[in-house]
Design an enzyme around this catalytic site. Structure first.
Site, PDB file in Angstrom:
ATOM      1  N   HIS A   1      -0.262   3.282  -8.281  1.00 31.33           N
ATOM      2  CA  HIS A   1      -1.064   4.583  -7.996  1.00 31.33           C
ATOM      3  C   HIS A   1      -2.360   4.258  -8.689  1.00 31.33           C
ATOM      4  CE1 HIS A   1       2.276   7.418  -6.292  1.00 31.33           C
ATOM      5  NE2 HIS A   1       1.915   6.462  -5.796  1.00 31.33           N
TER       6      HIS A   1
ATOM      7  N   LEU B   1       0.817  -1.250  -0.068  1.00 28.64           N
ATOM      8  CA  LEU B   1       0.236   0.065   0.155  1.00 28.64           C
ATOM      9  C   LEU B   1       0.930   1.300   0.035  1.00 28.64           C
ATOM     10  CD1 LEU B   1      -2.740  -0.835   2.433  1.00 28.64           C
ATOM     11  CD2 LEU B   1      -3.149  -0.846   0.149  1.00 28.64           C
ATOM     12  N   ASP B   2       0.479   2.187  -0.905  1.00 28.22           N
ATOM     13  CA  ASP B   2       1.266   3.490  -0.695  1.00 28.22           C
ATOM     14  C   ASP B   2       1.625   4.047   0.805  1.00 28.22           C
ATOM     15  OD1 ASP B   2       1.370   3.481  -3.339  1.00 28.22           O
ATOM     16  OD2 ASP B   2      -0.534   4.887  -3.829  1.00 28.22           O
ATOM     17  N   MET B   3       2.616   4.749   0.818  1.00 20.99           N
ATOM     18  CA  MET B   3       2.644   5.475   2.296  1.00 20.99           C
ATOM     19  C   MET B   3       1.496   6.299   2.635  1.00 20.99           C
ATOM     20  SD  MET B   3       6.131   7.667   3.463  1.00 20.99           S
ATOM     21  CE  MET B   3       6.160   8.231   5.138  1.00 20.99           C
TER      22      MET B   3
ATOM     23  N   THR C   1      -1.808   5.634   2.097  1.00 27.26           N
ATOM     24  CA  THR C   1      -2.922   4.936   2.318  1.00 27.26           C
ATOM     25  C   THR C   1      -2.928   4.007   3.618  1.00 27.26           C
ATOM     26  OG1 THR C   1      -2.587   4.700  -0.118  1.00 27.26           O
ATOM     27  CG2 THR C   1      -4.082   3.184   0.997  1.00 27.26           C
TER      28      THR C   1
END
Length: 270
Positions: free
Chosen positions: A222, A107-109, A111
């Site tokens: 993304h 997961l993105d930072m 998120t």
């Protein structure tokens, strides 16, 4: 079956040389009988091992669900930021687990939401392989509200497979068919009651006009954010709420985790 010295080394009791010394100096019982041989074969599903009266849990594969907290990196190591592995307790830091425990996707930072850890490489391959077509569902808060007409248009465009533009070093691509609907009041309350939304995005409100639930079957760079950018909006808060049939445990505070039970695993594997 595994050698006891190998199993104990994996659990952090020291090197195999250390285990040989331990077997001589401490009382190690296999199903009630003292053992000394480091080559003794152990069945972790049946045998009971006591070390000086305390049972050793030689678990098989480990499966964890974390409610990822914002501002943490989905990585084992990072020179600048806190990682999701930093949130694990000390018993997750044995030499064996430091080598074998890994993430199922990332997961993105910025998120939040469901993040899975396991030592089961076969399950990981099955879950992240494009051929498996495992769904990932996200709760999204958008920068501005959408009219009912544009909501219907977004639903149609996403179902057909939207083209997204390039970002950073990643090329644009056409997404696979995805399912989206705009969230009900209940879905909003359920998704945000244990989250950092109010703290991190205090200048925004979450309403059925600017909150969407998106289910995708791939996981490119993304992707969720790029999909909404392509229809003229912007994701300002993102939380993964399920993978396949497994739903995030809403009793987990951001940063907390739990072991998955057999029922959870059946949902992942089904």
């Amino acid at each position: 079956m595994e050698r006891i010295d190998k199993l104990m080394a994996h659990e952090g009791f020291g090197s195999r040389k250390d285990i040989r010394k331990l077997l001589r100096s401490s009382e190690v019982l296999l199903n009630g009988k003292r053992i000394y041989d480091p080559g003794t074969q152990i069945d972790i599903d049946k045998d009971v091992i006591l070390l000086d009266g305390e049972e050793i849990d030689f678990h098989g594969n480990i499966y964890l669900m974390m409610n990822k907290i914002m501002h943490t990196v989905s990585s084992n190591k990072d020179g600048e930021h806190q990682t999701v592995f930093d949130l694990l307790e000390d018993n997750m830091r044995t030499p064996y687990l430091q080598e074998k425990l890994h993430l199922v996707g990332r997961l993105d930072m910025d998120t939040e939401g469901m993040l899975l850890f396991t030592t089961d490489g076969e399950l990981t391959h099955r879950l992240i392989s494009p051929k498996s077509h495992i769904s990932k569902t996200y709760f999204c808060v958008l920068e501005h509200s959408e009219t009912p007409e544009h909501q219907a248009e977004i639903k149609k465009i996403f179902a057909e497979g939207i083209e997204v533009g390039p970002e950073d070093n990643e090329e644009g691509f056409k997404c696979e068919s995805a399912d989206v609907h705009f969230a009900s009041e209940y879905e909003i309350e359920n998704a945000l009651k244990i989250s950092s939304f109010a703290q991190e995005r205090s200048e925004y409100s979450a309403t059925p006009e600017n909150c969407a639930v998106l289910k995708i079957y791939e996981g490119k760079y993304h992707q969720v954010k790029r999909m909404f950018t392509a229809v003229g909006n912007k994701v300002i808060f993102l939380k993964r709420i399920s993978m396949g049939s497994l739903v995030l445990d809403n009793t987990l505070e951001p940063g907390e985790y739990k072991y998955l039970d057999e029922a959870d695993l059946e949902k992942l594997k089904s």
